[in-house]
Write an enzyme that holds these catalytic residues in place. Structure first.
Site, PDB file in Angstrom:
ATOM      1  CB  ALA A 174      -1.261   0.374   1.511  1.00 10.15           C
ATOM      2  CB  SER A 175       1.841   3.420  -2.762  1.00 10.29           C
ATOM      3  OG  SER A 175       1.636   2.312  -3.966  1.00 10.29           O
TER       4      SER A 175
END
Length: 386
Positions: A97-98
């Site tokens: 999850a950036s």
């Protein structure tokens, strides 16, 4: 429904990332409308500013988990393509999850509008696909492609829970999705060293492609391309972005020392190259095609520069305090350290331009990196497929 505590956390996250990237009102509204916690798994690895990671576990410490989810933190969600469970040992991050600030920045550079058809490369957790679905509205159409079936399955569940319904495809994102083209926007959430021409080919004239350009020499870069009516794409590097590499473009393992290398010295401190600005990193990568790896052990610092196509060709340069010349250990015939130094001083002679003065052209036969204008090419790479 979002509980009040999560609403407050979303507000705090948006305020924090605004100091990193002053995002648009539309992106801010999307971040409010799409709660990040619905897309982060119960166990992950939260990355700290110093690049260290710690396990977050919703079952064991829900408040710590929620705090990490709503901070400007990249959270690793898969190791070694799923072969190593999170928390079970060390491994290479292969899905995440950036960080929200990077997500917001790429969305702003992409600027999707209501009604746009969007191709999303790398579904991951499904978070950006949900944001794009919100931004394009009921009249829009988002197609999201994920190469890993297990990751795609989890993303589909996350998206269903959040109430978003993009068209999901399990396949190689390098090929795009020709059966659903043309697209107004192409949004990429994996690093690329070569821009697949399929993305340009499947984008309408005037359409925009935003991708993390990751030659992996020092800092990596966001790339924003606009497609012209003749099937060429031109663009520049508006800021920072660094993502996990597209699987088909991962770097080959570089060869260990076989004892046949030769030693020399250099007067150029390797830290001069390592800590140069982003413009220098971009220029060196474009001119040489090399990548770099660094390590520090106390006061000693070492930098490797590696031929990406022939990883048996590399050099290691070591800094030790008090030395005026630094040891170079070279494996192979290509003088990769000398090329690196020459490229760095070419950048100096150009006036030390920042990354925003560089650009890229993508055509059916390959891509070019240029300084200021497309006719001042400093590096090129022939197109050889995805």
């Amino acid at each position: 429904m979002i509980v009040p505590d999560v609403t407050r956390r979303i507000d705090d996250m948006i305020a924090a990332i605004s100091t990193v990237h002053p995002h648009s009102a539309r992106t801010r509204a999307a971040l409010h409308a799409v709660p990040r916690h619905l897309f982060v798994p119960p166990v992950g690895l939260a990355c700290a500013p110093d690049d260290t990671e710690r396990v977050i576990n919703r079952g064991l410490d829900p408040d710590d988990w929620l705090q990490a989810v709503y901070s400007d933190t990249t959270i690793t969600t898969q190791l070694d393509d799923g072969a190593t469970p999170i928390g079970a040992g060390e491994g290479s991050a292969t899905s995440s999850a950036s960080a929200p600030s990077t997500v917001a920045a790429l969305l702003d550079w992409l600027a999707p509008e209501p009604g746009h058809r969007v191709l999303d490369i790398g579904t991951g957790t499904g978070f950006t696909a949900a944001l794009l679905t919100h931004l394009t509205g009921d009249a829009g159409e988002v197609t999201s492609v994920e190469i890993d079936p297990a990751v795609a399955e989890r993303a589909a569940k996350n998206l269903a829970t959040a109430g978003h319904e993009p068209h999901l495809v399990v396949g190689d994102g390098a090929l795009g999705c020709p059966e659903r083209a043309p697209f107004d926007r192409v949004h990429v959430t994996c690093g690329v060293r070569r821009v697949p021409y399929a993305w340009v080919e499947q984008t309408r004239p005037g359409g925009v492609i935003v991708a993390p350009y990751c030659p992996n020499f020092g800092l990596n870069h966001a790339l924003r391309l606009v497609v012209t009516s003749d099937g060429t794409a031109y663009g520049r590097f508006p800021g920072f972005a660094s993502y996990m590499m597209m699987r088909s473009q991962r770097a080959a393992p570089w060869h260990s020392d076989n004892g046949n290398g030769h030693r020399s010295t250099t007067r150029v401190d390797p830290r001069t190259i390592r800590f140069a600005p982003a413009g220098a990193d971009l220029a060196i990568a474009a001119v040489t095609g090399l990548r770099a790896v660094t390590a520090q052990d106390g006061d000693q610092y070492r930098m490797w520069v590696i031929d990406q196509e022939m990883p048996s060709q590399w050099a290691a340069v070591t800094y030790r305090p008090g030395e005026e010349e630094y040891e170079v250990y070279q494996l192979g015939d290509r003088p990769v350290w000398e090329e690196t130094v020459d490229a760095y001083f070419r950048w100096v002679a150009w006036g030390e331009p920042g990354r925003d003065r560089f650009g890229m052209t993508v055509r059916p036969d390959g891509q070019e990196i240029w300084l200021d204008t497309p006719d001042q090419v400093i590096g090129s790479e022939p197109y050889s497929g995805p």
